[in-house]
Design a protein around this motif. Sequence first.
Motif, PDB file in Angstrom:
ATOM      1  N   UNK A 216       0.841  -1.200   0.000  1.00  0.00           N
ATOM      2  CA  UNK A 216       0.000   0.000   0.000  1.00  0.00           C
ATOM      3  C   UNK A 216       0.876   1.250   0.000  1.00  0.00           C
ATOM      4  N   UNK A 217       1.931   1.238   0.802  1.00  0.00           N
ATOM      5  CA  UNK A 217       2.851   2.387   0.852  1.00  0.00           C
ATOM      6  C   UNK A 217       3.539   2.603  -0.495  1.00  0.00           C
TER       7      UNK A 217
ATOM      8  N   UNK B 153      -0.468 -10.636  -6.395  1.00  0.00           N
ATOM      9  CA  UNK B 153      -1.722  -9.988  -6.017  1.00  0.00           C
ATOM     10  C   UNK B 153      -2.730 -10.166  -7.148  1.00  0.00           C
ATOM     11  N   UNK B 154      -3.887 -10.764  -6.825  1.00  0.00           N
ATOM     12  CA  UNK B 154      -4.929 -10.913  -7.845  1.00  0.00           C
ATOM     13  C   UNK B 154      -5.745  -9.625  -7.944  1.00  0.00           C
ATOM     14  N   UNK B 155      -6.631  -9.559  -8.933  1.00  0.00           N
ATOM     15  CA  UNK B 155      -7.330  -8.296  -9.214  1.00  0.00           C
ATOM     16  C   UNK B 155      -8.236  -7.841  -8.065  1.00  0.00           C
TER      17      UNK B 155
ATOM     18  N   UNK C 263      -4.461   2.617  -0.563  1.00  0.00           N
ATOM     19  CA  UNK C 263      -3.418   3.609  -0.838  1.00  0.00           C
ATOM     20  C   UNK C 263      -4.005   5.019  -0.933  1.00  0.00           C
ATOM     21  N   UNK C 264      -5.283   5.109  -1.271  1.00  0.00           N
ATOM     22  CA  UNK C 264      -5.937   6.430  -1.346  1.00  0.00           C
ATOM     23  C   UNK C 264      -6.111   7.060   0.026  1.00  0.00           C
ATOM     24  N   UNK C 265      -6.200   6.234   1.054  1.00  0.00           N
ATOM     25  CA  UNK C 265      -6.427   6.768   2.400  1.00  0.00           C
ATOM     26  C   UNK C 265      -5.146   6.865   3.227  1.00  0.00           C
ATOM     27  N   UNK C 266      -4.070   6.279   2.737  1.00  0.00           N
ATOM     28  CA  UNK C 266      -2.796   6.350   3.464  1.00  0.00           C
ATOM     29  C   UNK C 266      -2.220   7.751   3.357  1.00  0.00           C
ATOM     30  N   UNK C 267      -1.730   8.251   4.461  1.00  0.00           N
ATOM     31  CA  UNK C 267      -1.047   9.543   4.488  1.00  0.00           C
ATOM     32  C   UNK C 267       0.347   9.395   3.883  1.00  0.00           C
TER      33      UNK C 267
ATOM     34  N   UNK D 108      -5.935  -6.485  -5.495  1.00  0.00           N
ATOM     35  CA  UNK D 108      -5.335  -5.259  -6.030  1.00  0.00           C
ATOM     36  C   UNK D 108      -6.270  -4.077  -5.815  1.00  0.00           C
ATOM     37  N   UNK D 109      -7.554  -4.282  -6.039  1.00  0.00           N
ATOM     38  CA  UNK D 109      -8.522  -3.199  -5.832  1.00  0.00           C
ATOM     39  C   UNK D 109      -8.547  -2.746  -4.378  1.00  0.00           C
ATOM     40  N   UNK D 110      -8.425  -3.691  -3.459  1.00  0.00           N
ATOM     41  CA  UNK D 110      -8.398  -3.352  -2.024  1.00  0.00           C
ATOM     42  C   UNK D 110      -7.140  -2.560  -1.694  1.00  0.00           C
TER      43      UNK D 110
END
Length: 123
Positions: free
Chosen positions: A9-10, A42-44, A54-58, A47-49
Amino acid sequence: MRLTDNELVAVIHLAKAMAAADGKVESIELLVIARELSRFGVDSSKANILLASSNTMEFSSAIATVSSMSADNKRYVTAYLGTLMCVDGNVSDSEKALWSLVSLLCGLPTMSIKEALSIMASL
């Protein structure tokens, strides 16, 4: 090489920042980000998760996470981000500045764009 979900995610967060650094996110950059996840099995659906997380990680959390990675994983991150800024065929000053800043903040190894491309090609 293995990365935890939080590390992935980072890396995704930093990759998306790199893609946006020149003021426009090209579809090829998004494709490279998505395809790179397959390297880690990572499956699709997962990957979506990870992409959503990553959108919410600072940014500071992404930096802290990458900073605590092993030397080999940091080498990968440096090469990956360096390669990502090249995939649209234009390396902007803002992309180079972000790569340099992230490298400094995360304690990433120093490398040239040519070295980054070579490392990623060898994986």
